[in-house]
Scaffold this active site. Sequence first.
Site, short mmCIF file in Angstrom:
data_model
loop_
_atom_site.label_atom_id
_atom_site.label_comp_id
_atom_site.label_asym_id
_atom_site.label_seq_id
_atom_site.Cartn_x
_atom_site.Cartn_y
_atom_site.Cartn_z
N LYS A 11 5.07 -4.61 3.90
CA LYS A 11 4.27 -5.22 4.99
C LYS A 11 3.27 -6.23 4.43
CE LYS A 11 2.86 -1.09 6.09
NZ LYS A 11 3.76 -0.24 5.29
N GLY B 216 -1.49 0.45 -0.06
CA GLY B 216 -1.51 -0.46 -1.21
C GLY B 216 -0.60 -1.62 -0.87
N GLN C 208 0.89 2.23 6.14
CA GLN C 208 1.83 3.37 6.07
C GLN C 208 3.10 3.02 6.86
OE1 GLN C 208 -1.73 4.39 6.95
NE2 GLN C 208 -1.82 4.03 4.77
N THR D 93 0.43 10.95 7.68
CA THR D 93 -0.94 10.56 7.44
C THR D 93 -1.77 10.96 8.68
OG1 THR D 93 -2.38 8.80 6.63
CG2 THR D 93 -0.70 8.15 8.27
N SER E 30 1.56 1.71 -5.47
CA SER E 30 0.52 0.78 -5.93
C SER E 30 -0.88 1.38 -5.74
CB SER E 30 0.63 -0.56 -5.20
OG SER E 30 0.92 -0.38 -3.85
#
Length: 432
Positions: free
Chosen positions: A16, A40, A226, A241, A301
């Site tokens: 993204k 990240g 996410q 999440t 990341s």
Amino acid sequence: MSAVVVIGAQWGDEGKGKLVDVFASHADTVVRFQGGSNAGHTLVVNGQKTVLHLIPSGILHSDKTCVIASGVVIDVLGLAEEIRKLKLTGLPLTASQLLIADNATVLLPYHKALDQAREKALSEGKIGTTGKGIGPAYEDRASRRALIMSDLFDSNNLLEKIEFAIKEKNVLLKNLYDAPELSAKEVLEQIKPAIEVLREYRLTDVSLFVSQKLKNNKKLLFEGAQGTLLDINHGTYPFVTSSSTLAGSGSISAGLGPHHLSKIVGVFKAYCTRVGSGPFPSELKDEIGAQIQKEGHEFGSTTGRARRCGWLDLVALKYAIRLNGINSLAMMKLDVLSSLDKVGVVTAYKLNGEIINEFPTSTELVGQLEPVVEFIPGWKEDLTKVKTLGDLPVKATAYINFVQKQLGTPIDIISVGPDREQTLWVKPLYKD
Ligand code: IMP
């Protein structure tokens, strides 16, 4: 068309960040709408890599406004550090480039301490969180003991508010998790320098700001974090999440009516990955999974953890299309599959001998699914230098066409490498 939403259509890490950076040159304002520094987002421009966690991925375009909306949980120390690092690279990061919702939730060190203590205490059933305090921060919001951004600049009441919020955490940390307690005074001292960094940026009524932009015919770009299958309501709960990762939550977070979100871009990798625990029906636990992990540099990341890899799962992707109202797709990292003789695609599942064509809402059932895999011939050619759609190998085009036909939704973007330049456009962004 004025508002485009970019969301992850798998389990996160779809690319993204790259896409928002590429799209940002066509937009006026980029709005990050949920999650926190668990994300990240990696951007590569002329070979130079930037990893963002909280700052919207439009920030490398100095003529755009980036906005952090109220649905984001803002790690005060993390955001100040991100700003500092970006400035070191020479980015001006002026007050007009970055606006922060005055009513966004503040994430403080005690949220991280609680997140990490909980994960440590779980032997089985670990969620595999990023340890960034996301769950506890959203809990505070829902239980109405969170600090919001404007509280940070109200020095008369700040200590008292931290004391109120920390009290319960300390009971849990000490008595349930046998972890060190935190002192409100120390937390305050720790965050003071970060507050000074953030003071430079304007706390904003984001709803008013974005609605005025729309009135002036400006183009908005909403950035999710996410992925769909990590959504708090519709993901593989509890292995999710703590926020809603779906396109609709962009509208709620920014305070803008849902009808303004007219183009929903679902981002997916040409294969599939998942980091953390939870069922993953198309997972490859063999050497092919390891090969994809290596070729795709599939390491987080934010946490550096190895990502689990598997075939593209079309059933899960159709579920994501339905949940978000995706009307445009972006296929990322197609180049990673170039080393394979044949490429698998999950077209259905088997459950107790029966064929299943829909993604189950029960996580337990998701864990019992057997994937039905169809194989498409591989192309075995490097795609990273391909500049136009016409230059793609015939077999790679056949793969894209197969996926698009199965999904019944147009694939408008194909990415063949991490750099901005390695992007093939089927259709312009702000066009019906
Ligand atoms: P949390 O968001 O840190 O609470 O973690 C909950 C779950 O979401 C864990 O499985 C994480 O690995 C996963 N997760 C959180 N953020 C990301 C992300 O940006 N990419 C991929 N997975 C994520």
